[in-house]
Design a protein around this motif. Sequence first.
Motif, short mmCIF file in Angstrom:
data_model
loop_
_atom_site.label_atom_id
_atom_site.label_comp_id
_atom_site.label_asym_id
_atom_site.label_seq_id
_atom_site.Cartn_x
_atom_site.Cartn_y
_atom_site.Cartn_z
N ARG A 285 -3.27 2.33 -0.51
CA ARG A 285 -4.36 2.62 -1.38
C ARG A 285 -4.89 1.33 -1.68
N GLU A 286 -6.23 1.11 -2.14
CA GLU A 286 -7.02 -0.10 -2.76
C GLU A 286 -7.72 0.63 -3.86
N GLY A 287 -7.94 -0.35 -4.97
CA GLY A 287 -9.04 -0.16 -6.01
C GLY A 287 -9.15 -1.06 -7.07
N PRO A 288 -9.69 -1.05 -7.98
CA PRO A 288 -9.98 -2.28 -9.03
C PRO A 288 -8.59 -2.34 -9.63
N ARG A 289 -8.26 -3.64 -10.14
CA ARG A 289 -6.94 -3.78 -10.89
C ARG A 289 -7.02 -3.03 -12.13
N ALA A 290 -7.98 -2.80 -12.79
CA ALA A 290 -7.98 -2.16 -14.11
C ALA A 290 -7.52 -0.72 -13.79
N GLU A 291 -7.35 -0.15 -12.53
CA GLU A 291 -6.72 1.21 -12.13
C GLU A 291 -5.57 1.14 -11.69
N ALA A 292 -4.84 0.14 -11.85
CA ALA A 292 -3.52 -0.05 -11.41
C ALA A 292 -2.17 1.14 -11.40
N ALA A 293 -2.30 1.52 -12.66
CA ALA A 293 -1.04 2.91 -12.64
C ALA A 293 -1.86 4.06 -11.78
N GLU A 294 -3.16 4.03 -11.96
CA GLU A 294 -3.43 5.59 -11.09
C GLU A 294 -3.41 5.30 -9.72
N LEU A 295 -3.67 4.07 -9.32
CA LEU A 295 -3.43 3.74 -7.83
C LEU A 295 -1.94 4.03 -7.22
N GLY A 296 -0.99 3.67 -8.30
CA GLY A 296 0.49 3.65 -8.06
C GLY A 296 0.78 5.25 -7.86
N ARG A 297 0.12 6.08 -8.89
CA ARG A 297 0.49 7.45 -8.88
C ARG A 297 -0.26 7.98 -7.77
N GLY A 298 -1.32 7.66 -7.51
CA GLY A 298 -2.18 8.34 -6.36
C GLY A 298 -1.53 8.07 -5.17
N LEU A 299 -0.96 6.78 -4.77
CA LEU A 299 -0.35 6.44 -3.64
C LEU A 299 1.11 7.35 -3.36
N ALA A 300 1.93 7.53 -4.49
CA ALA A 300 3.00 8.22 -4.53
C ALA A 300 2.56 9.92 -4.21
N GLU A 301 1.58 10.42 -4.98
CA GLU A 301 1.26 11.79 -4.42
C GLU A 301 0.76 11.93 -3.11
N LEU A 302 0.13 10.71 -2.49
CA LEU A 302 -0.44 10.95 -1.02
C LEU A 302 0.89 11.01 0.09
N LEU A 303 1.83 10.43 -0.30
CA LEU A 303 3.45 10.32 0.43
C LEU A 303 3.75 11.67 0.25
N LEU A 304 3.81 12.10 -0.83
CA LEU A 304 4.47 13.51 -1.22
C LEU A 304 3.67 14.55 -0.25
N GLN A 305 2.28 14.31 -0.30
CA GLN A 305 1.74 15.40 0.43
C GLN A 305 1.88 15.15 1.86
N LEU A 306 2.32 14.06 2.46
CA LEU A 306 2.47 13.61 4.03
C LEU A 306 3.99 14.08 4.27
N GLY A 307 4.80 14.41 3.27
CA GLY A 307 6.23 15.06 3.49
C GLY A 307 7.37 14.41 3.11
N ALA A 308 7.24 13.34 2.15
CA ALA A 308 8.12 12.43 1.81
C ALA A 308 8.92 12.99 0.90
N ASP A 309 8.55 14.17 0.34
CA ASP A 309 9.44 14.93 -0.69
C ASP A 309 10.79 15.65 0.00
N GLU A 310 10.72 15.60 1.15
CA GLU A 310 11.73 16.15 2.02
C GLU A 310 13.00 15.15 2.14
N VAL A 311 12.36 13.86 2.26
CA VAL A 311 13.32 12.63 2.42
C VAL A 311 13.92 12.58 1.15
N LEU A 312 13.25 12.53 -0.01
CA LEU A 312 13.71 12.47 -1.26
C LEU A 312 14.79 13.33 -1.63
N ALA A 313 14.28 14.64 -1.44
CA ALA A 313 15.22 15.95 -1.72
C ALA A 313 16.38 15.67 -1.05
#
Length: 319
Positions: A285-313
């Motif tokens: 993900r890329e975006g303004p530095r002022a949105e750092a936390a939002e970018l981090g959460r958004g990247l995590a959400e994207l990985l979960l949507q791709l199927g990463a939740d199965e690995v973590l579970a």
Amino acid sequence: MDTTIKIGTRGSELALWQAHHVRDELRRHWGARLVVELVLIATEGDRILDRPLNQIGGKGLFVNAIEEQLVAGAVDLAVHSMKDLPGQLAPGLAVVCTPPREDPRDALVLGPGLRATLGKGVTLADLPPGAVLGTTSLRRTALARRQNPGLVVKSLRGNVPTRLRKLAAGEYDAILLAAAGLVRLGLGDEIDARLDPESFCPAACQGILALECRGDDANIRALVAPLGDADAWVMASAERAFLARLDGGCQVPMGCHASLQADDRLHLRGVVADPAGRPVFTATREGPRAEAAELGRGLAELLLQLGADEVLAAHRTRE
């Protein structure tokens, strides 16, 4: 300034370097009249050395005992490697300062035999089939196996000098460590290769120090504020938000790396990988530095949507 503060720290060589560094920086800024005492605290991760970290519960192994002393008022400040912090801090505590970041990359260190034949600048793919690679990190295990399926991964515990001694003694052909720890201990020359974070994603907040205190301690906040680095804070905010959304700690098979671009935008890469090497889920993900936390959460959400939740579970089921 006539005051005394107590810093809680682990007793390893690297932890002591970090605590001494913070002590010296505080004295440099505030003068010798600031008295700083170091309080050594043994953590569960220090006491249990006969099993891989992920088999004894990965979250907070190197921080829980120190946080307990903070909450109790026995110490005023804790100095951690931020990558050791779980996604959620203990209630009432806060990370209030992040000094400048050291190299976030993972480092490949070769044993004498491979160093003689391969030399500097190698990659994991260059290691011969059957080479014994030392690491306890599930993330490093997964990414190493992905780049070189012929490696034999063997658990490696102990502080940095202990790990290097085991390598020199021939127990391993190569080991993986954080470049930051080697550099801070004056051992940067031991590094044979610094792994590209785009293909070998580091642990979230690797290379960043976390200065933690009680959230309502305005005095400590003011004392440590001059040590802070705005860029490190931005990168930590993004990577910590990623970690918190995935409910991860340093021994969960995931990585996250933030870098500031020339236009002051933040580039963020995340990975969740099965320790066997596959499947691996990665995204950016890329975006303004002022949105750092939002970018981090958004990247995590994207990985979960791709199927990463199965690995973590599956990983949490094995814990």
